[in-house]
Design an enzyme around this catalytic site. Structure first.
Site, PDB file in Angstrom:
ATOM      1  N   GLN A  18      13.395 -14.295   4.744  1.00 28.25           N
ATOM      2  CA  GLN A  18      12.133 -15.043   4.722  1.00 28.25           C
ATOM      3  C   GLN A  18      11.633 -15.058   3.274  1.00 28.25           C
ATOM      4  O   GLN A  18      11.262 -14.017   2.734  1.00 28.25           O
ATOM      5  CB  GLN A  18      11.077 -14.374   5.626  1.00 28.25           C
ATOM      6  CG  GLN A  18       9.759 -15.141   5.652  1.00 28.25           C
ATOM      7  CD  GLN A  18       8.596 -14.298   6.137  1.00 28.25           C
ATOM      8  OE1 GLN A  18       8.670 -13.068   6.177  1.00 28.25           O
ATOM      9  NE2 GLN A  18       7.507 -14.953   6.510  1.00 28.25           N
TER      10      GLN A  18
ATOM     11  N   GLU B  64      -7.630 -11.377  13.969  1.00 28.18           N
ATOM     12  CA  GLU B  64      -7.359 -10.429  12.893  1.00 28.18           C
ATOM     13  C   GLU B  64      -8.667  -9.851  12.364  1.00 28.18           C
ATOM     14  O   GLU B  64      -9.696 -10.534  12.355  1.00 28.18           O
ATOM     15  CB  GLU B  64      -6.587 -11.117  11.760  1.00 28.18           C
ATOM     16  CG  GLU B  64      -5.166 -11.493  12.148  1.00 28.18           C
ATOM     17  CD  GLU B  64      -4.395 -10.336  12.759  1.00 28.18           C
ATOM     18  OE1 GLU B  64      -4.227  -9.298  12.083  1.00 28.18           O
ATOM     19  OE2 GLU B  64      -3.965 -10.434  13.921  1.00 28.18           O
TER      20      GLU B  64
ATOM     21  N   ARG C  67       0.801  -1.228   0.000  1.00 27.11           N
ATOM     22  CA  ARG C  67       0.000   0.000   0.000  1.00 27.11           C
ATOM     23  C   ARG C  67       0.834   1.279   0.000  1.00 27.11           C
ATOM     24  O   ARG C  67       0.307   2.379  -0.110  1.00 27.11           O
ATOM     25  CB  ARG C  67      -0.964  -0.015   1.193  1.00 27.11           C
ATOM     26  CG  ARG C  67      -2.133  -0.981   0.962  1.00 27.11           C
ATOM     27  CD  ARG C  67      -2.999  -1.109   2.171  1.00 27.11           C
ATOM     28  NE  ARG C  67      -2.369  -1.903   3.219  1.00 27.11           N
ATOM     29  CZ  ARG C  67      -2.806  -1.969   4.473  1.00 27.11           C
ATOM     30  NH1 ARG C  67      -3.863  -1.273   4.834  1.00 27.11           N
ATOM     31  NH2 ARG C  67      -2.183  -2.723   5.347  1.00 27.11           N
TER      32      ARG C  67
END
Ligand code: UD1
Ligand code: CA
Length: 456
Positions: free
Chosen positions: A72, A154, A15
């Site tokens: 990662q 969440e 974003r």
């Protein structure tokens, strides 16, 4: 007790709409990850681990030796991210502090309290929460009737009832290390295909263990950056905090909203900063100075009792009692000794101006060493560049340079010499000698007793 911080910085930050990894976007001139890293470092005892992924090379290069980096790839969520640290940390630490790299305002004091809470918690983890009316997409903290923390849900997975909860998961956790590695292996993949670190809360509760929550009283500290709108909000808050700390330490900031001071800057007592001033990098300002309006200082050192108006300075050193501006530019290597006066429309680069030297108007001084009490007339130029090399100019003490003199370097002017207005000096000038014309030639020896010595 060994406490190791893990900072999660592998996400793309979609974003932000940027080629630059989110965590390298600056807040008050410093990439946001540096703020998170500094806070985490101050609250832990070992070198922190940073989990990197998107833009890994750029992030690794910025971090250098400040942290250990672990890749990662692919990025399967915050729980998966922490798991990447297991092979490095297993058996090497007692507590693990986890924070996110996109929360630059979260301070070391809060993280220390989080660690201290976990130190006395019989259960395996403590989370940081905050109460807020605007949930900003954060996970909600679920408590039971007794008030004990049960889970973090969440936003995407929350029921309507859960969505109305005002206690939010900030995104900072302290775990018992031994427990953490086992728990991470038990996290189930979410509907979105991610392993949520927040699921460790419910795992602990299901195993009959206690999860503590440290409730932050500082909502601004928990601003997380997902868009450039959040970036600007964080910038305002951090700027305000930096300015307030300087004001409490004795600096007058006439208009804090238009004064931009980076975290590495030091300012002495009773200095006054006028609006539209930018103090950047490792800049140090002494006591009793007046800086601005409209001044930019980057990595510049200024002594005590200086007055600097509308100047741009980069890599300069300015000693005590110097007056600069308006409209002055000091480039790298500019060194103004005590009591120098540098007036309007001057530029100095890689040059030292000796104590008490005056350069009032319209001059360019580059690659020059200038002695004490020299008067540099209006429009003086060191012609330091011959198209190939930068050549030096050396001016002795007490020299008087007439207006519009061109000093064609390399050239030396002996002590107490003078140049006539409009002289083009191509050859060295003997001490106590007046030179005039184009090219300049000596016309008389000056009586040393009558030397014009400019007074400081
Ligand atoms: C997360 C929390 C949420 C909390 C919020 C606060 C989870 C599941 N959710 O949500 O409860 O309220 O932060 O800001 O943790 N990252 C990785 N690897 C990944 C995914 C993310 O390193 O695979 C990093 C990101 O770079 C970022 C941080 O983890 O620094 C948080 O990720 P983000 O996607 O921003 O999580 P949120 O949706 O904000
Ligand atoms: Ca986030």
């Amino acid at each position: 007790m060994k406490i190791t911080a893990i900072i999660l910085a592998a996400g793309q930050g979609t974003r932000m709409n940027s080629d630059l990894p989110k965590v390298l976007h600056p807040v008050c001139g410093v990439p946001m990850i540096a703020h998170s890293l500094a806070a985490a470092k101050a609250a832990s005892s070992e070198t922190p681990l940073v989990i990197i992924g998107f833009g890994a090379e750029a992030v690794r290069e910025f971090l250098g030796k400040k942290a250990r980096c672990v890749i990662q790839d692919p990025q399967l969520g915050t729980g998966h991210a922490v798991r990447q640290a297991e092979s490095t940390l297993r058996g090497k630490t007692d507590l693990v502090l986890v924070t996110y790299a996109d929360m630059p305002l979260l301070g070391s004091g809060t993280l220390r309290r989080l660690v201290d809470t976990q130190k006395i918690n019989p259960g395996p983890l403590t989370i940081l929460t905050v109460n807020a009316s605007d949930p900003r997409g954060f996970g909600r903290v679920i408590r039971n009737a007794q008030g004990s923390v049960q889970a973090v849900v969440e936003e995407a997975a929350a029921t309507d009832k859960q969505l109305s909860i005002h206690e939010l998961n900030v995104g900072a956790y302290c775990f018992s290390a031994k427990w953490l590695w086992e728990a991470l292996n038990k996290i189930k993949v979410s509907k979105k295909g991610e392993y949520y670190l927040t699921d460790t809360v419910a795992l602990a509760v299901q195993a009959g263990q206690e999860v503590q929550a440290l409730v932050s009283a500082d909502l601004q500290e928990t601003i997380g950056i997902n868009t450039r709108i959040h970036l600007a909000e964080a910038e305002v808050v951090m700027r305000q905090r930096i300015n307030q700390a300087h004001m409490l330490a004795g600096v007058t900031i006439v208009d804090p909203a238009s004064t931009y001071i980076e975290p590495g800057v030091k300012i002495g007592r009773d200095t006054v900063i006028w609006p539209n001033t930018y103090l950047r990098g490792t800049t140090v300002i002494g006591e009793g100075c007046v800086i601005g309006p409209n001044t930019i200082a980057q990595d510049t050192t200024v002594g005590d009792f200086c007055e600097i108006l509308a100047a741009v300075m980069d890599g300069a050193v300015v000693e005590d009692n110097v007056g600069i501006g308006p409209f002055a530019r000091l480039r790298k290597g500019a060194h103004l000794c005590k009591g120098v006066h540098m007036g309007n429309f001057g530029e100095i680069k890689d040059s030292t101006l000796g104590p008490g030297t005056k350069m009032g108007h319209f001059s360019y001084i580059g690659n020059a060493t200038i002695g004490e009490d020299v008067n540099i007339g209006a429009g003086t130029v060191t012609c330091n560049y011959d198209g190939v090399r930068k050549n030096p100019t050396v001016i002795g003490e007490g020299v008087f340079i007439g207006s519009d003199t061109m000093l064609v370097a390399p050239v030396k002017l002996g002590a107490h010499s003078r140049t006539g207005a409009g002289a083009v000096v191509t050859k060295d000038v003997e001490p106590d000698t007046l030179v005039v014309g184009v090219p300049a030639r000596p016309i008389k020896k000056l009586n040393e007793a009558k030397n014009v010595k400019t007074k400081r």
